[in-house]
Design an enzyme around this catalytic site. Sequence first.
Site, PDB file in Angstrom:
ATOM      1  N   LYS A  45      30.230  -9.335 -24.018  1.00  0.00           N
ATOM      2  CA  LYS A  45      29.663  -9.555 -25.384  1.00  0.00           C
ATOM      3  C   LYS A  45      29.274 -10.602 -25.792  1.00  0.00           C
ATOM      4  CE  LYS A  45      33.418  -7.266 -27.637  1.00  0.00           C
ATOM      5  NZ  LYS A  45      34.301  -6.837 -28.768  1.00  0.00           N
ATOM      6  N   LYS A  47      30.490 -13.205 -26.475  1.00  0.00           N
ATOM      7  CA  LYS A  47      31.181 -14.037 -27.464  1.00  0.00           C
ATOM      8  C   LYS A  47      32.127 -14.847 -27.222  1.00  0.00           C
ATOM      9  CE  LYS A  47      31.404 -10.373 -31.203  1.00  0.00           C
ATOM     10  NZ  LYS A  47      32.303  -9.678 -32.020  1.00  0.00           N
TER      11      LYS A  47
END
Length: 131
Positions: A45, A47
Amino acid sequence: MKRIITYGTFDLLHYGHINLLRRAKALGDYLVVALSTDEFNWNMKQKKCYFSYEQRKELLEAIRYVDLVIPEENWEQKVSDVKEYHIDTFVIGDDWEGKFDFLKEQGVEVVYLPRTPEISTTQIKNDLNKM
Ligand code: C2G
């Protein structure tokens, strides 16, 4: 007992997350949260979390709506998770609208809930940088 599952990163826990968890729990009796691991967040992701998996897990376990926290390590595990945890309903925010309808083939109800407007982990980070 109606069993619900939801998935997410839940970094810098905020009221948008709480609104989601509260509404998800209201759909049943038992809420499982599959929490994205640090590796999954970074590799899949892109992230970078402020809080580690263990810290995010501790925060989620303190929420009255949450009954169990399990690790989310890949995109594919949802199919086995709904079997393993005897899930009746999959819930996630409507930013994912339509993306997990395949779970209906497992006999699982799929619910996309409206996101809480004006709050996100990214927004928090941006605002803090301006202070
Ligand atoms: N959310 C919300 N309102 C916001 C922010 C988040 O309802 N203002 C919801 C999201 O829609 C999601 C949950 O809170 O259902 C967790 O949000 P994130 O941590 O951003 O989750 P995400 O990175 O979208 O991970 O396999 C699914 C993914 O792991 C979902």
